[in-house]
Design a protein around this motif. Sequence first.
Motif, PDB file in Angstrom:
ATOM      1  N   GLU A   1      -8.113  10.542  -4.420  1.00  0.00           N
ATOM      2  CA  GLU A   1      -8.905   9.354  -4.089  1.00  0.00           C
ATOM      3  C   GLU A   1     -10.384   9.615  -4.366  1.00  0.00           C
ATOM      4  O   GLU A   1     -11.088   8.737  -4.838  1.00  0.00           O
ATOM      5  CB  GLU A   1      -8.696   8.961  -2.618  1.00  0.00           C
ATOM      6  CG  GLU A   1      -7.267   8.522  -2.311  1.00  0.00           C
ATOM      7  CD  GLU A   1      -6.856   7.231  -3.013  1.00  0.00           C
ATOM      8  OE1 GLU A   1      -7.553   6.213  -2.872  1.00  0.00           O
ATOM      9  OE2 GLU A   1      -5.822   7.232  -3.718  1.00  0.00           O
TER      10      GLU A   1
ATOM     11  N   ARG B   1     -10.777   9.408  -8.100  1.00  0.00           N
ATOM     12  CA  ARG B   1     -10.636   8.042  -8.584  1.00  0.00           C
ATOM     13  C   ARG B   1     -11.906   7.242  -8.320  1.00  0.00           C
ATOM     14  O   ARG B   1     -12.370   6.488  -9.152  1.00  0.00           O
ATOM     15  CB  ARG B   1      -9.443   7.374  -7.903  1.00  0.00           C
ATOM     16  CG  ARG B   1      -9.113   6.006  -8.475  1.00  0.00           C
ATOM     17  CD  ARG B   1      -7.702   5.612  -8.094  1.00  0.00           C
ATOM     18  NE  ARG B   1      -6.750   6.651  -8.466  1.00  0.00           N
ATOM     19  CZ  ARG B   1      -5.565   6.813  -7.896  1.00  0.00           C
ATOM     20  NH1 ARG B   1      -5.182   6.016  -6.935  1.00  0.00           N
ATOM     21  NH2 ARG B   1      -4.762   7.776  -8.284  1.00  0.00           N
TER      22      ARG B   1
ATOM     23  N   GLY C   1       0.782  -1.227   0.000  1.00  0.00           N
ATOM     24  CA  GLY C   1       0.000   0.000   0.000  1.00  0.00           C
ATOM     25  C   GLY C   1       0.811   1.273   0.000  1.00  0.00           C
ATOM     26  O   GLY C   1       0.322   2.337   0.352  1.00  0.00           O
TER      27      GLY C   1
END
Length: 637
Positions: free
Chosen positions: A339, A342, A70
Amino acid sequence: GSTVEVDPGVEVDEEIAEDDLLGGLKIDSTEDIEVPDRLVDQVIGQDEARDIIIKAAKQRRHVMMIGSPGTGKSMLAKAMSQLLPKEDLQDVLVYHNPDDGNEPKVRTVPAGKGEQIIDAHKEEARKRNQMRSILMWIIIAIVIGYAILSGNILLGVVAAGIIWLIFRYTSRGTDAMVPNMIVNNGDQRVAPFEDATGAHAGALLGDVRHDPFQSGGMETPSHDRVEPGSIHKANKGVLFVDEINTLDIRTQQKLMTAIQEGEFAITGQSERSSGAMVQTEPVPCDFIMVAAGNLDAMENMHPALRNRIKGYGYEVYMDDTIEDTPEMRRKYARFIAQEVERDGRLPHFTDDAVEEVILEAKRRSGRKNHLTLLFRSLGGLVRVAGDIARAEDREFTTRDDVLQAKQRSRSIEQQLADDYIERRKDYELQVNEGGVEGRVNGLAVMGEDSGIMLPVMAEIAPAQGGGQVIATGQLKEMAEESVQNVSAIIKKFSDVDLSEKDIHIQFVQAGQQGVDGDSASITVATAVISALENIPVDQSIAMTGSLSVRGDVLPVGGVTHKIEAAAKAGCSRVIIPEANEQDVMIEEEYEDMIEIIPCSNISEVLDVALMGEPKKDSLVDRLKSITGSAFDQGAVG
Ligand code: ADP
């Protein structure tokens, strides 16, 4: 490049940047932040890995990325594919081989050409079929006409039927002309990116499907059963393999061959299938390999493969944390915008919601003045918070949503630890008041982000033979080492000869898995001294810290989570190593629940933890005189 890519239109106030959680960014919400187009510009931190990816893309070199999950390894690999030239892309076609049906031919053409070839072949096949059809009907007409003339209509109909069957049955032969396009880059706007993490051999190296009808006109021609592997689809692009060591050795070997040769024939991967008889001509697989994993993965990977990548490419280590600067904070705000974009459905974050996420990034780093780079889980927090706002149809995600999300997105370990604490409360294994001899509330870390209270009991008994340390469970070694360290100190101030005593140490944890007790040595030492001197330990105190032979309290990991665990377990004070003071980032709700006492020496620890004044004071005084600097003059051990 480390210039801020945050929207130049957004105002940044340099004056207040220093202590502002948003790094001086003046926004109402993340909507005001512009997200860069190129993936490589969206990567936050990891400057070294980023530079290497850019360099390796230019030079067409392989890259090995080592680091925590991650942190952006797959993101960087994908970013790399966007940096490769798209002019080189190719389509790959597999043709029937009239000389040997089991050895299909392979042709490579520039991207987009494949589609045209297939269309042309289909058109040709269609025409041919049409011609055959016309031919067939002419013959049938002649036969029936002849039958009518000769008066034998039944025979004519039968003959026509037979002719029709023959034509139908043999028409499959014309399908064989149409090639099978196994790699189609016609619509590809950037070089391919293939993630082959966890792929089995067939998916990675290509496969030939089994044909249940292997003869009799029903069979599918072998070239039509050929399927490409990731290595072929990644041709002229990037092949990403995370946890590279989990590929079996034979597959790693084949992967290495593919890298060396730049082409790899496709054959059936399951040995007893009809596909195993088929092997194509070599299929191009000229990819850049980005292999990833943690340090362990590197050690277990095929050494030749590793050398290959090392010898012809770069190795880079991914960072877990990064220094907390105003510029970084602005980038973290941009991370949330990224984010949100996205995902496409999350409401943008208000400025104070962003601040809360940045606080959490600080907290999760576990280091003073640092931010965590474990973005996948931070992204998880962003999504959970956004989902809460979305479920209520709100325009923006607020600070409250982030706070709620933090509660919800607890890791499995955290949930386990909380559950465990609850259960132990039921069983009254937890003691958080009064004084008990030889019992200390230790603290340990479970997983990466949760603490747990781990009581330790010590008991001293006359030795059966030579004195020994008797500990059970997975923390045995640690217990023995702690006792060794503390015995050096005990020798100096106590008349008790430890070589005549057995020291029993028990961790009251009933087989709890995944507990890292490496940092419990002051706990063990305190328990032993308390048992030895018959002085009770205050049970409202929990502690963590490592002990040196000199009596110094050394820093440990995970203090924030440990302190929170102590608070949750109902302790009112907690001892931590002084050197860890700067790492403490506990949540507000715990701040009033527990008092944090930093200690740098075992005498301070005992001063705080032991009860019963006269006896304790004399012990601490004796200890003070021999530990720390005074101890330097004494012999160690
Ligand atoms: P890894 O391959 O290291 O396990 P990924 O690249 O799959 O991690 O990261 C998962 C997601 O987390 C990415 O898709 C991205 O949204 C976010 N992310 C990870 N690292 C970064 C980073 N350095 N900068 C920005 N976003 C990141």
